[in-house]
Design a protein around this motif. Structure first.
Motif, PDB file in Angstrom:
ATOM      1  N   ASN A  26       6.444  16.904   5.576  1.00  0.00           N
ATOM      2  CA  ASN A  26       6.420  18.311   5.973  1.00  0.00           C
ATOM      3  C   ASN A  26       6.430  18.465   7.484  1.00  0.00           C
ATOM      4  O   ASN A  26       7.148  19.324   8.022  1.00  0.00           O
ATOM      5  N   GLN A  27       5.671  17.654   8.187  1.00  0.00           N
ATOM      6  CA  GLN A  27       5.592  17.774   9.646  1.00  0.00           C
ATOM      7  C   GLN A  27       6.907  17.391  10.321  1.00  0.00           C
ATOM      8  O   GLN A  27       7.318  18.006  11.308  1.00  0.00           O
ATOM      9  N   GLU A  28       7.583  16.391   9.772  1.00  0.00           N
ATOM     10  CA  GLU A  28       8.880  15.994  10.327  1.00  0.00           C
ATOM     11  C   GLU A  28       9.930  17.078  10.072  1.00  0.00           C
ATOM     12  O   GLU A  28      10.749  17.374  10.938  1.00  0.00           O
ATOM     13  N   ILE A  29       9.886  17.676   8.870  1.00  0.00           N
ATOM     14  CA  ILE A  29      10.796  18.789   8.573  1.00  0.00           C
ATOM     15  C   ILE A  29      10.536  19.937   9.546  1.00  0.00           C
ATOM     16  O   ILE A  29      11.479  20.548  10.081  1.00  0.00           O
ATOM     17  N   LEU A  30       9.264  20.220   9.811  1.00  0.00           N
ATOM     18  CA  LEU A  30       8.900  21.304  10.729  1.00  0.00           C
ATOM     19  C   LEU A  30       9.474  21.049  12.122  1.00  0.00           C
ATOM     20  O   LEU A  30       9.966  21.980  12.780  1.00  0.00           O
TER      21      LEU A  30
END
Length: 462
Positions: A26-30
């Protein structure tokens, strides 16, 4: 309060992607979304309520761009690959593509940089209605229509699917269908996002590699279409799907025989019945029971079917559903059904000349009108309905014409390709009397016998 899918993404921290054995959490997608937002804001500081046409085929780029535009409150229009450019390209609109480097488009590169075409003009028009996005129909009338969807339209169906499929947060999804149609977009992207699951986006191009991949990755939910399931049966690949929690099929009817072959191995294929306009309507596992079970939010509007006056349980399938956009929620699907109880039905037939070819709804009457216009342009003679018949068998369109055709078959096909999607262009052309019964009505059984005989002899018009 969540009002779009970026807001949903921001709260569903377990949603992740996987590509080529690499997980994108999720953090990488963000981070990817923020990079795209920055690049978009360098083009314009105001994307709110702007209609943005997305023509992005790469799955990862599609997801990143979709969520970035949602965060900027743009209204997104998804463009299917089979839609002719003449049906959507308009130079006062905003287009973003990863496969068309056109002077008035924005081109997205793999590294998320954006190249602005030299003739690109940022549209000043805004759309302040409550639409979240727009989806094209598959072109049931030959020319696709844009169908608006609100956040609530889509969430209504996602809530139902989560309940029906019993999805858990540690489940994984894999799909074979494109993301720009309602089925792929909803089941292949929004459903794993909504349920906080992992979505694997690797491309596999053959039934064998797909089956091996599903087995290796222990996919929970496999999303595909009937033609793939048929190939998996023919190639004896069913065993590869034993560990799946569920297989899902939509876009076209799945034959009982295919469903039964999987069920013999204790593998269930859940079919979903619906359309771009209506969203999901019903589901079934035909190997267990032929009847369709209505989604809990769908209501059938009581009516009398003119075709079956003696059976009060046979109705036109007119529905009321919160998954349909607009104040007037009633929608006539064009299907005739027999009710087995208040929430179940079986399909009897259609009350229109719509057929499905490769999962696309095609209006045979529209094809008829296009061919009549084309013949008139060549011969300057009007063609009446009693001397031309357009039909479909085994997902192939054919033409019967009682006069001589004005051009060769190949010339007619090439010309019709300019006006019809490829799957709607007739395969067979017959110059002959239209078979009719003693009442003067078209004898469809006789017509089908003729076409089947041609197919058996492997003869195709050239």
């Amino acid at each position: 309060m969540k009002t779009n899918f970026y807001s949903l993404f921001s709260q569903n921290l377990n949603f992740s992607l996987e590509e080529n054995e690499k997980e994108i959490d999720n953090q990488e997608i963000l981070k990817k979304i923020e990079t795209l937002k920055k690049n978009l804001l360098n083009i314009s500081t105001n994307w709110k309520n702007k209609e943005v046409y997305l023509d992005i085929k790469d799955r990862k780029l599609f997801i990143f761009m979709f969520l970035a535009l949602q965060s900027l409150e743009a209204k997104i229009v998804l463009i299917p690959i089979e839609i002719k450019s003449e049906d959507y390209i308009c130079f006062d609109k905003i287009f973003i593509s990863d496969n068309k480097n056109i002077d008035n488009f924005i081109f997205i590169n793999d590294d998320l940089t954006l190249k602005v075409g030299k003739n690109f003009l940022f549209s000043e028009s805004i759309n302040e209605n409550d639409h979240l996005l727009y989806l094209y129909t598959s072109g049931s009338t030959g020319k696709p229509k844009l169908i608006p969807k609100t956040y609530q339209n889509l969430i209504t169906e996602l809530q139902e699917l989560k309940k029906i499929f019993d999805i858990k947060e540690n489940d994984t999804f894999y799909f074979t269908i494109p993301l720009y149609h309602i089925y792929g977009f909803l089941f292949g992207f929004l459903l794993p996002l909504y349920t906080n699951c992992k979505l694997i986006i690797d491309y596999n191009f053959t039934p064998e590699t797909i089956a091996d991949f599903v087995e290796k990755k222990q996919i929970s939910y496999f999303i595909s279409i009937p033609s793939y399931y048929k190939m998996l049966v023919n190639l004896n690949l069913i065993e590869k799907f034993r560990k799946c929690k569920m297989l899902v099929s939509s876009s076209a009817p799945l034959s009982y025989e295919i469903s039964a072959e999987f069920f013999k191995k204790n593998i269930k294929i859940t079919e979903v019945y619906g359309s771009t306009e209506t969203g999901g309507i019903a589901f079934r596992i035909s190997a267990i029971k032929n009847d369709w079970q209505l989604f809990s939010y769908v209501k059938i509007i009581n009516n009398n079917c003119d075709y079956y006056e003696n059976d009060e349980n046979i109705k036109e399938l007119i529905i009321d559903s919160p998954a349909i956009y607009g104040k007037e929620k009633y929608y006539n699907t064009g299907d005739i059904v027999k009710l087995s109880d208040a929430n179940k039905f079986s399909l009897i037939g259609r009350n229109t000349r719509f057929v499905k070819i490769s999962g696309k709804r095609v209006d045979l009457q529209y094809i008829t009108e296009k061919i009549k216009e084309y013949f008139y342009q060549i011969s300057c003679q009007k063609i009446t309905d009693d001397i031309i018949y357009i039909g479909e068998i085994d997902e192939k369109v054919f033409v019967i014409y009682e006069n001589e055709f004005p051009q060769s078959n190949s010339e007619m096909k090439n010309e019709l390709k300019k006006h019809l999607p490829g799957y709607a262009v007739p395969r067979y052309f017959f110059s002959m009397k239209i078979p009719k019964n003693e009442m003067g009505k078209i004898n469809k059984n006789k017509i089908n016998e003729i076409v089947l005989k041609i197919q058996e002899n492997k003869v195709e018009n050239k």
